[in-house]
Scaffold this active site. Structure first.
Site, mmCIF file in Angstrom:
data_model
loop_
_atom_site.group_PDB
_atom_site.id
_atom_site.type_symbol
_atom_site.label_atom_id
_atom_site.label_comp_id
_atom_site.label_asym_id
_atom_site.label_seq_id
_atom_site.Cartn_x
_atom_site.Cartn_y
_atom_site.Cartn_z
ATOM 1 C CG ASP A 197 1.630 -1.969 9.297
ATOM 2 O OD1 ASP A 197 1.928 -2.561 8.242
ATOM 3 O OD2 ASP A 197 2.340 -1.069 9.803
ATOM 4 C CB CYS A 199 12.027 -8.440 -4.829
ATOM 5 S SG CYS A 199 10.511 -8.395 -3.860
#
Length: 429
Positions: free
Chosen positions: A36, A265
């Site tokens: 990350d 989403c």
């Protein structure tokens, strides 16, 4: 789940709500590096902490997963799985910046790996064509390799449902697609090793991309229908929740609930499909109509609450995250609701036991009230997110927040079956 572990070295790019659970699960069977770009995120994971609460502290501490923020650790892996976010911009157009950046990172990691056969799998939600038409060429340019000869592409859409401890990554069916049948078979073996939900082999990458993007678009449209009838029934003085309870007795009735539709989403993915349709000269009328209805619910609810209050009332909003019992603040439509209430002249305070106060300030400019029991004297309490702390709030505790005759605006109907103290007014969708 009985397949023996395979000797693939895997790198998972992006350690958020999707990447971390996947990386921890894969690390039970394979050597896995979680990467990350956020050094703070990597630091907390090394301490056994996960701010998303998707992985339990003990599971994280016991995992064999290695984590890094150093791109120099990425070369030499056989499989790269990209799980970075795919948001939209201020105009609701796809923002492929994170996925392009991840593709460049992987491409640089592959430089010099001629003929390695490394596979780059994307799990990020995109419109059909992004993996092969955009990401593949970026990786090839950065690496100097030939796509389809030196490295290969794959796609396996994520299906993480934040806060859901039943449909976890090791229990759900995984859709898998590869640039070649051999790549698809290899990915099926890898994912099949770690999930008991089974593998569905899609015929090609575009099909797998399309399957993912319509999953959330379908839910968005269904919720939009319920939100639209909630507006109609509100004018008729009928409780939408009562109507849905009655209609739900039919065996094939789809049980969706009205409310705010945010998150990373359902509130975002339909725009990806609509964007691609427009590129093809088509108008995604149903998809965009559903989005317009759901995006308009924050204004509708604010106006419904405001119409029941003094011109400059004091309002307490309970909950800021996009969903109950999760700390995720991404694309929270509660922030829009607060903005509309403020614009209508009301003084608004916000409380959320799970949201990070610094993130709320940074993302939305909102200051969270630290203690619920220290608040009182509001003209209205708006239950925006049904966190457990609010579901368990006793009637007297709720009354203590309000002035005599105050309004309980219960968006999700979490208190509709509970006897409430006399003198309080109640409204729900």
């Amino acid at each position: 789940m009985t397949t023996p572990p395979l000797p693939h070295r895997i790198a998972v790019i992006g350690l958020g709500y999707v990447g971390l659970p996947l990386a921890v699960t894969l690390a039970r069977s394979f050597p896995v590096l979680g990467f990350d770009i956020d050094q703070g995120r990597v630091g907390e994971l090394r301490r056994g902490e996960d701010r998303t609460r998707e992985v339990a502290p003990e599971a994280l501490r016991d995992s064999r997963l290695a984590v890094s923020a150093d791109p120099a650790d990425l070369p030499g892996h056989a499989i790269y799985i990209v799980t970075v976010p795919t948001p939209v911009d201020a105009m609701n157009a796809p923002d492929l910046g994170p996925v392009r950046s991840a593709a460049r990172t992987v491409g640089r990691a592959l430089k010099g790996a001629v003929g390695s056969g490394a596979i780059v799998v994307f799990e990020s939600t995109v419109y059909p064509g992004v993996t092969e038409d955009i990401c593949g060429p970026i990786i090839a340019e950065e690496s100097g390799l030939v796509c389809g000869r030196d490295f290969f592409l794959g796609y396996s859409p994520e299906r993480i449902n934040p806060g859901d401890k039943v449909h976890t990554v090791d229990r759900i069916a995984k859709v898998v697609a590869g640039q070649t049948p051999e790549v698809a078979a290899k990915l099926a073996d890898i994912y099949g090793t770690v999930t008991s939900g089974g593998i569905h082999l899609a015929p090609d990458i575009k099909t797998a991309e399309a399957a993912k993007v319509i999953e959330n678009a379908q839910r968005d449209i269904n919720i939009a229908f319920i939100n639209e009838i909630a507006m109609i029934f509100g004018k008729l003085g009928i409780s939408t929740h009562d109507v849905l309870e009655a209609a739900g007795t039919k065996w094939n009735f789809l049980k969706f609930q009205p409310g705010l539709v945010g998150g990373h989403c359902i509130g975002v993915d339909p725009y990806y499909l609509a964007y691609r349709a427009e590129e093809l000269g088509l108008q995604a009328r149903i998809i965009l109509s559903g989005r317009a209805i759901n995006d308009g619910m924050s204004r509708h609810i604010a106006e419904a609450v405001s119409s029941r209050l003094p011109a400059a009332g004091r309002v307490l909003v309970l909950g800021l995250t996009f969903k109950e019992d999760v700390p995720d603040l991404r694309n929270s439509k509660v922030a829009d609701l607060i903005a509309h209430l403020t614009g209508l002249g009301h003084e608004v305070a916000v409380h959320d036991p799970l949201a990070d106060p610094d993130e709320a300030q940074h993302e939305y400019g909102l200051m969270l009230s630290p203690r619920l029991d220290a608040l009182s004297g509001f003209d209205a309490v708006v239950a925006a997110v049904p966190h457990r702390a609010y579901r368990d709030l006793p009637g007297q505790g709720l009354a203590a927040l309000l002035k005599p005759g105050g309004l309980i605006a219960d968006i999700k109907g979490l208190w509709r079956s509970r006897p409430l103290p006399e003198g309080l007014r109640y409204w729900t969708l």
